[in-house]
Design an enzyme around this catalytic site. Structure first.
Site, PDB file in Angstrom:
ATOM      1  CE  LYS A 106       6.956   2.032   7.074  1.00 61.88           C
ATOM      2  NZ  LYS A 106       5.509   1.269   6.601  1.00 61.88           N
ATOM      3  NE  ARG A 139       2.856  -3.476  -1.318  1.00 64.76           N
ATOM      4  CZ  ARG A 139       2.673  -4.857  -1.625  1.00 64.76           C
ATOM      5  NH1 ARG A 139       2.899  -5.052  -3.017  1.00 64.76           N
ATOM      6  NH2 ARG A 139       2.818  -5.858  -0.812  1.00 64.76           N
ATOM      7  CE  LYS A 155       2.841   0.324   2.150  1.00 64.87           C
ATOM      8  NZ  LYS A 155       3.940  -0.726   2.839  1.00 64.87           N
TER       9      LYS A 155
HETATM   10  N1  PPS Z   1       4.553   7.017  -4.074  1.00 61.15           N
HETATM   11  C1  PPS Z   1       4.696   6.884  -2.841  1.00 61.15           C
HETATM   12  N2  PPS Z   1       3.055   6.779  -2.333  1.00 61.15           N
HETATM   13  C2  PPS Z   1       3.332   6.735  -1.092  1.00 61.15           C
HETATM   14  N3  PPS Z   1       4.595   6.282  -0.150  1.00 61.15           N
HETATM   15  C3  PPS Z   1       5.740   6.296  -0.823  1.00 61.15           C
HETATM   16  C4  PPS Z   1       5.552   6.490  -2.123  1.00 61.15           C
HETATM   17  N4  PPS Z   1       6.996   6.222  -2.427  1.00 61.15           N
HETATM   18  C5  PPS Z   1       7.742   6.114  -1.452  1.00 61.15           C
HETATM   19  N5  PPS Z   1       6.877   6.065  -0.383  1.00 61.15           N
HETATM   20  C6  PPS Z   1       7.400   5.742   0.750  1.00 61.15           C
HETATM   21  O1  PPS Z   1       7.004   4.309   1.272  1.00 61.15           O
HETATM   22  C7  PPS Z   1       7.245   4.196   2.690  1.00 61.15           C
HETATM   23  C8  PPS Z   1       6.900   2.827   3.023  1.00 61.15           C
HETATM   24  O2  PPS Z   1       7.716   2.126   2.750  1.00 61.15           O
HETATM   25  P1  PPS Z   1       7.537   0.477   2.414  1.00 61.15           P
HETATM   26  O3  PPS Z   1       6.382   0.297   1.492  1.00 61.15           O
HETATM   27  O4  PPS Z   1       8.843  -0.188   1.923  1.00 61.15           O
HETATM   28  O5  PPS Z   1       6.972   0.107   3.754  1.00 61.15           O
HETATM   29  S1  PPS Z   1       6.897  -1.448   4.334  1.00 61.15           S
HETATM   30  O6  PPS Z   1       8.170  -1.986   4.884  1.00 61.15           O
HETATM   31  O7  PPS Z   1       6.246  -2.318   3.112  1.00 61.15           O
HETATM   32  O8  PPS Z   1       5.966  -1.360   5.606  1.00 61.15           O
HETATM   33  C9  PPS Z   1       6.310   5.327   3.098  1.00 61.15           C
HETATM   34  O9  PPS Z   1       6.929   5.861   4.329  1.00 61.15           O
HETATM   35  P2  PPS Z   1       6.025   6.730   5.172  1.00 61.15           P
HETATM   36  O10 PPS Z   1       5.786   8.100   4.492  1.00 61.15           O
HETATM   37  O11 PPS Z   1       6.803   6.822   6.663  1.00 61.15           O
HETATM   38  O12 PPS Z   1       4.645   6.495   5.530  1.00 61.15           O
HETATM   39  C10 PPS Z   1       6.670   6.487   2.117  1.00 61.15           C
HETATM   40  O13 PPS Z   1       7.278   7.555   2.455  1.00 61.15           O
END
Ligand code: PPS
Length: 336
Positions: A93, A97, A299
């Site tokens: 999180k 990604r 995400k």
């Molecule tokens: N550009 C962009 N678009 C969407 N989301 C973004 C972006 N950059 C960072 N994030 C943040 O990435 C969080 C998810 O993290 P991960 O991809 O590492 O999650 S996972 O561990 O693979 O499930 C996700 O967490 P949540 O907001 O809690 O859903 C986002 O806050």
């Protein structure tokens, strides 16, 4: 000496006359047209105009068409699957990604799509199995993967070091309190009946004793997990990316990653725009496409609101670990 197709910045495609792929932006737009062989091998990858005798100028056709870097060479059987030279090892999180999606825009980066989970769940399958999961790369391209659970897997550092001591490691870290809430939000989306965040946080709510065995809490004790990695890798071989800055200044963080990987800084602020609906930065053009691309619905979820006192107690809990982590990495992430 042979000719190889490569991406020309944001302009389309060109012919590279070099024995190795270089990190330079490439040839002028007038060369931006691949040989017809590409269309004969795989017509699906060619714009329709180039298959017929259309009247549209070829340069405009190719400018709006951007197959993935090295497509022709790979279609012609060039390149090979290699074990990754760089891995995004965490944290869950953190924004892993987003980082990988942004990074794979670079023509010299190729990455496995799904999380391989080799160093935590699949190690017994062996390196040959792991290598098969990787995309083919040409000389000079970097193979990458991301599996955020590696950061908290006890065996992962030793195993990655056994693959190659030189593996470059990237960790995207995020305020551990927000990270825990994000983690909980993900679980809640799959299992709506779980107890509240507040009740899972405490072993005993009256005494305020935090349940450190709950993985949502445990993962955020970054200093403790990092100690395990430092038994096998020097700190210079680990790049720490701020999950917060990846949102507020993606190009800045991508600049640091490109430097760390020894890549030319090709991904810049020109590649991003802020999507107001999504509330996050998105790519103007995704890898192999000419269309804007935001990350999917999983995400950037809306988090449930959490009791302020519980958040405060968690902040107190994490503070000493955060301080230690800032000390170890030489970087103040500003979570306190
Ligand atoms: N550009 C962009 N678009 C969407 N989301 C973004 C972006 N950059 C960072 N994030 C943040 O990435 C969080 C998810 O993290 P991960 O991809 O590492 O999650 S996972 O561990 O693979 O499930 C996700 O967490 P949540 O907001 O809690 O859903 C986002 O806050």
């Amino acid at each position: 000496m042979y000719q190889r197709l490569r991406r020309v910045g944001e302009r389309g495609w060109g012919i590279q006359r070099s024995p190795r792929p270089s990190h330079s932006i490439g040839s002028p737009a007038r060369e931006a047209r691949p040989p017809p062989l590409a269309c004969r091998v795989q017509p699906r990858l060619c714009p329709p105009h180039s298959r017929s005798s259309g009247t549209r100028p070829a340069s405009s056709v190719w400018r709006s068409f951007a197959p993935p870097p090295g497509t022709l060479a790979l279609l012609l059987g060039e390149g090979s699957k290699r074990l990754p030279q760089a891995i995004i090892v965490g944290v869950k999180k953190g924004g892993t990604r987003a980082l990988l999606e942004f990074l794979r825009v670079h023509p010299d980066v190729r990455a496995a799509g799904a999380e391989p989970h080799f160093f935590d769940r699949g190690y017994e399958r062996g390196f040959a199995w792991y290598r098969e999961l990787m995309p083919r790369t040409l000389d000079g391209q970097i193979t990458m993967e991301k599996t955020p659970s590696y950061f908290v897997t006890k065996e992962a550092p030793a195993r990655i070091s056994a693959m190659s001591k030189g593996t470059k490691l990237i960790v995207v870290v995020r305020d551990p309190v927000t990270r825990a809430i994000s983690d909980y939000t993900q679980t809640l989306s799959k299992k709506p009946d779980i107890p509240t965040f507040e009740s899972l946080t405490f072993k005993n709510r009256t005494t305020g004793l935090i349940d450190t065995s709950w993985s949502a809490i445990q993962i955020g004790i970054y200093a403790k997990h990092l100690e395990n990695w430092l038994l096998y890798f020097p700190i210079e071989q680990i790049l720490f990316i701020s999950g917060e800055r990846l949102i507020s200044d993606p190009a800045g963080e991508l600049g640091r990653v490109q430097d760390f990987l020894g890549l030319k800084r090709i991904i810049t602020d020109k590649h991003f725009y802020f999507n107001k609906t999504k509330g996050f930065p998105c790519l103007k053009k995704a890898e192999g496409s000419s269309k804007p691309h935001c990350l999917g619905k999983t995400k950037g979820r809306t988090h449930p609101s959490i009791d302020k006192e519980v958040v405060q107690r968690l902040r107190e809990f994490y503070r000493p670990f955060n301080m230690k982590f800032y000390q170890m990495t030489g970087h103040d992430f500003g979570w306190d």
